[in-house]
Design an enzyme around this catalytic site. Structure first.
Site, mmCIF file in Angstrom:
data_model
loop_
_atom_site.group_PDB
_atom_site.id
_atom_site.type_symbol
_atom_site.label_atom_id
_atom_site.label_comp_id
_atom_site.label_asym_id
_atom_site.label_seq_id
_atom_site.Cartn_x
_atom_site.Cartn_y
_atom_site.Cartn_z
ATOM 1 N N HIS A 132 -3.019 10.541 4.696
ATOM 2 C CA HIS A 132 -4.077 9.587 4.628
ATOM 3 C C HIS A 132 -3.788 8.476 6.097
ATOM 4 C CE1 HIS A 132 -2.497 6.025 2.327
ATOM 5 N NE2 HIS A 132 -3.407 5.426 2.778
ATOM 6 N N PHE A 171 0.735 -1.123 -0.309
ATOM 7 C CA PHE A 171 0.037 -0.157 0.015
ATOM 8 C C PHE A 171 0.885 1.183 -0.086
ATOM 9 C CE2 PHE A 171 -3.717 -2.442 2.380
ATOM 10 C CZ PHE A 171 -3.835 -3.143 1.527
ATOM 11 N N ALA A 172 0.292 2.489 -0.363
ATOM 12 C CA ALA A 172 1.172 3.611 -0.313
ATOM 13 C C ALA A 172 1.829 3.944 1.127
ATOM 14 C CB ALA A 172 0.275 4.807 -0.692
ATOM 15 N N GLU A 173 0.851 3.784 2.189
ATOM 16 C CA GLU A 173 1.366 3.702 3.495
ATOM 17 C C GLU A 173 1.044 2.699 4.364
ATOM 18 O OE1 GLU A 173 1.784 7.906 2.147
ATOM 19 O OE2 GLU A 173 -0.012 7.020 2.588
ATOM 20 N N SER A 174 1.622 2.260 5.326
ATOM 21 C CA SER A 174 1.356 1.351 6.262
ATOM 22 C C SER A 174 1.656 1.842 7.712
ATOM 23 C CB SER A 174 1.905 0.061 6.217
ATOM 24 O OG SER A 174 1.681 -0.726 5.079
#
Length: 95
Positions: free
Chosen positions: A88, A57-60
């Protein structure tokens, strides 16, 4: 807004959630965010980075034990590196 997409346990036995952030409540329609509850700080930096890269994912976000009077600390990783903050994940965690 964020809505839960699924809930399970990673191999480490820590609860995690996949959230859809920036959605109107329709599952699988927002920006995906992995949130791992690591409140006992069991994961190393390397393990968190590996999990973030694997998920893709884009961020975790990894919710860790509290420090300095906070309810918790959060470490955020992209697939390549840890980042000091990101929009986000912060919005997703605030729900």
């Amino acid at each position: 807004a964020a809505s839960p997409a699924t809930r399970a346990s990673p191999p480490e036995g820590l609860p995690f959630h996949i959230l859809d952030v920036f959605t109107t409540g329709r599952p699988m329609s927002g920006n995906q965010l992995l949130v791992v509850e690591d409140r006992n700080d069991t994961l190393s930096t390397e393990a968190m980075q590996q999990i973030a890269a694997e998920i893709g994912f884009a961020e975790s976000a990894f919710v860790r034990s509290p420090t300095g009077g906070c309810a918790a600390t959060v470490r955020i990783f992209t697939t390549d590196a840890e980042v000091p903050q990101a929009g986000h994940p912060i919005i997703g965690l605030s729900e």
